[in-house]
Design a protein around this motif. Structure first.
Motif, PDB file in Angstrom:
ATOM      1  N   ASN A 119       0.789  -1.228   0.000  1.00 42.25           N
ATOM      2  CA  ASN A 119       0.000   0.000   0.000  1.00 42.25           C
ATOM      3  C   ASN A 119       0.823   1.280   0.000  1.00 42.25           C
ATOM      4  O   ASN A 119       0.294   2.349  -0.290  1.00 42.25           O
ATOM      5  CB  ASN A 119      -0.926   0.014   1.220  1.00 42.25           C
ATOM      6  N   SER A 120       2.097   1.193   0.359  1.00 40.98           N
ATOM      7  CA  SER A 120       2.906   2.406   0.459  1.00 40.98           C
ATOM      8  C   SER A 120       4.384   2.050   0.435  1.00 40.98           C
ATOM      9  O   SER A 120       4.768   0.884   0.610  1.00 40.98           O
ATOM     10  CB  SER A 120       2.594   3.151   1.765  1.00 40.98           C
ATOM     11  N   GLY A 121       5.212   3.071   0.252  1.00 37.34           N
ATOM     12  CA  GLY A 121       6.648   2.867   0.318  1.00 37.34           C
ATOM     13  C   GLY A 121       7.085   2.439   1.704  1.00 37.34           C
ATOM     14  O   GLY A 121       7.991   1.607   1.860  1.00 37.34           O
ATOM     15  N   THR A 122       6.443   2.999   2.725  1.00 35.90           N
ATOM     16  CA  THR A 122       6.757   2.619   4.103  1.00 35.90           C
ATOM     17  C   THR A 122       6.539   1.127   4.311  1.00 35.90           C
ATOM     18  O   THR A 122       7.381   0.425   4.890  1.00 35.90           O
ATOM     19  CB  THR A 122       5.881   3.412   5.093  1.00 35.90           C
ATOM     20  N   GLU A 123       5.404   0.623   3.825  1.00 39.83           N
ATOM     21  CA  GLU A 123       5.102  -0.800   3.982  1.00 39.83           C
ATOM     22  C   GLU A 123       6.087  -1.663   3.200  1.00 39.83           C
ATOM     23  O   GLU A 123       6.498  -2.736   3.666  1.00 39.83           O
ATOM     24  CB  GLU A 123       3.676  -1.078   3.511  1.00 39.83           C
ATOM     25  N   ALA A 124       6.499  -1.197   2.031  1.00 40.98           N
ATOM     26  CA  ALA A 124       7.455  -1.952   1.221  1.00 40.98           C
ATOM     27  C   ALA A 124       8.795  -2.081   1.937  1.00 40.98           C
ATOM     28  O   ALA A 124       9.385  -3.169   2.002  1.00 40.98           O
ATOM     29  CB  ALA A 124       7.647  -1.265  -0.129  1.00 40.98           C
TER      30      ALA A 124
END
Length: 245
Positions: A119-124
């Motif tokens: 869902n986001s770069g943070t999650e990746a």
């Protein structure tokens, strides 16, 4: 148009911001939209142009932090989204659409072996760090001082270091991004100076048996969009291959 001239015309955005402060912490959902004395509230967007609810018009150079490479409201994208809305948008099934996109990305980029959608770069970044730790059995990560990799506690260490706290360039200090960050977080993040091969490799060597992965952004925007040199990237890559990180 000067910012002060724009602000003189803004009335509805100011009122919305006052209302928002009663329901959203700080009146916003993400820090990047905040402007002094208040954020501007969008009415519409098309191509590279934005219009706020007070009728002020802007050229959008941000494109939602570079996510909208086709600009706003591209007709082909609008049509595809509308067509998908008729079929449903979120369910607990796998979809052929995700497979097709993964196939397209993997065939267009040789370095992509497989794709995991998040869902986001943070999650990746969070998932990558967890996978690296599980694979190597090591606790620490290494990252360049000042680089932004999302809001995961470990990934944001030393994101905003400054002369008052960044320490010795031979051994940069790991600084928490927010108050209340556990000391164990900073202890497991090794910081190295961006684009300095000799100092970076020396720092990585000190913790070689403890580093699970090295997180690097080739063009980190938080340090001025300075491009990492090819030699710097290659040196880090070779170090990770040599040390199984």
């Amino acid at each position: 148009m000067e910012a002060s001239e724009v602000n003189k015309k803004i009335t509805s955005s100011e009122e919305l911001y006052k209302r928002a402060c009663g329901f959203l912490p700080g009146g916003i959902s993400r820090n990047t939209v905040f402007r002094l004395p208040h954020p501007y509230y969008l009415k519409s967007a098309s191509g590279c142009y934005l219009e706020d609810i007070d009728g002020n018009k802007y050229i959008d150079f941000a494109n939602n932090m570079a996510a909208l490479i086709h600009g706003h409201a591209h007709p082909a994208i609008e049509a595809a989204v509308i067509e998908q809305l008729k079929k449903g948008t979120a369910c607990t099934f796998a979809t052929e659409a995700e497979l097709k996109l993964a196939e397209l990305l993997c065939t267009r980029a040789e370095g992509f072996e497989k794709i995991r959608f998040v869902n986001s770069g943070t999650e990746a970044v969070m998932a990558m760090i967890k996978a690296a730790r599980a694979f190597t059995g090591r606790p620490k990560i290494a990252k360049a001082e000042g680089a932004y990799h999302g809001t995961y506690d470990f990934a944001e260490v030393s994101q905003t270091s400054n002369p008052s706290n960044w320490g010795d360039i031979e051994n940069p200090k790991s600084n928490p991004q927010v108050y209340g960050t556990p000391s164990g977080v900073t202890e497991d993040v090794i910081i190295f100076p961006f684009n300095d091969i000799e100092k970076t490799i020396a720092i990585l060597d000190k913790y070689a048996g403890q580093i699970a992965c090295v997180v690097i952004d080739p063009i980190p925007h938080r340090v001025g969009l300075v491009e990492a040199s090819a030699d710097f990237i290659e040196a880090i890559y070779q170090w990770t291959r040599k040390n199984n990180a």
